[in-house]
Write an enzyme that holds these catalytic residues in place. Sequence first.
Site, PDB file in Angstrom:
ATOM      1  N   HIS A 115       0.856  -1.196   0.000  1.00 45.02           N
ATOM      2  CA  HIS A 115       0.000   0.000   0.000  1.00 45.02           C
ATOM      3  C   HIS A 115       0.891   1.244   0.000  1.00 45.02           C
ATOM      4  CE1 HIS A 115      -2.920   3.027   1.130  1.00 45.02           C
ATOM      5  NE2 HIS A 115      -3.860   2.178   0.784  1.00 45.02           N
ATOM      6  N   GLU A 174      -4.237   2.068  -7.180  1.00 44.28           N
ATOM      7  CA  GLU A 174      -4.685   3.124  -6.260  1.00 44.28           C
ATOM      8  C   GLU A 174      -3.804   4.361  -6.406  1.00 44.28           C
ATOM      9  OE1 GLU A 174      -6.809   1.811  -2.487  1.00 44.28           O
ATOM     10  OE2 GLU A 174      -4.696   1.492  -2.146  1.00 44.28           O
TER      11      GLU A 174
HETATM   12  P1  PGA Z   1      -9.936   5.902   0.130  1.00 40.78           P
HETATM   13  O1  PGA Z   1      -8.643   4.975   0.438  1.00 40.78           O
HETATM   14  O2  PGA Z   1     -11.004   4.999  -0.403  1.00 40.78           O
HETATM   15  O3  PGA Z   1     -10.268   6.515   1.429  1.00 40.78           O
HETATM   16  O4  PGA Z   1      -9.508   6.913  -0.895  1.00 40.78           O
HETATM   17  C1  PGA Z   1      -8.332   3.858  -0.322  1.00 40.78           C
HETATM   18  C2  PGA Z   1      -7.077   3.196   0.196  1.00 40.78           C
HETATM   19  O5  PGA Z   1      -6.144   3.887   0.621  1.00 40.78           O
HETATM   20  O6  PGA Z   1      -6.984   1.937   0.215  1.00 40.78           O
END
Ligand code: PGA
Length: 229
Positions: free
Chosen positions: A86, A152
């Site tokens: 992440h 992401e």
């Molecule tokens: P968010 O975060 O949906 O609050 O933008 C996603 C993540 O960091 O996994």
Amino acid sequence: MKNKYIICNHKNNFTLNEIIRYKEELDKINTNNVNFIICPSFLYLNMFNNYKLGSQDISAYDRVITGEVSAKELKSLNVSYSLIGHVERKIFLKENYLFLNQKIKQANNNNIKVIYCLSELEKNIDNAKRVLKEDLDNIKNNLLEDAIIAYEPKWAIGNESNLDFEYIYEIINYISSLVSNDIVYGGSVTSNSITQLLKCHNINGFLLGNSSLNIDELNKIITLSTKYD
Ligand code: PGA
């Protein structure tokens, strides 16, 4: 058509009392029509043993280290997925590829499926393609077919006003030209943004941060994501 993944990433948001209330509410909604995976804090994993479980991290080591959570421990709690790489961990904990590959190997060796997070920091499409390919090249030798790729973009996490759907479609399609794995999208997925995101057929589901913390919002997202299957 496969059910969409809905992966809930609670991060470190809940206190004990809050998570007890959350669990009671979650048990009242229908999560059966999606491929629902919940990634609570390590502390609360066992409370969610009636759901498919994911961990938010996994130890890179197969040895005794104080404070680490091993793949073996996770497996014993029936954890079947693990988030690895992440962007918050890459930035704040300086996780590098050597380390990330070790984590992927630990998950693979213990039959825990990897959800590998890919992220670019800046909103620049050409640069993003280069960075994401480099990231994939660094881990692809250890990435199994059943791993999920979570795209992401850092600039979209917790920042809904910044979403750019055409950009996201282009990057998702680019990633799907590089790998055959399932791909999920994460970064400000809400009941408002999901309809647009579902237009991209290469998105197999969603990784939710903030939206997973609120059961009403989560329920709306689950319902919407089954409508477009
Ligand atoms: P968010 O975060 O949906 O609050 O933008 C996603 C993540 O960091 O996994």
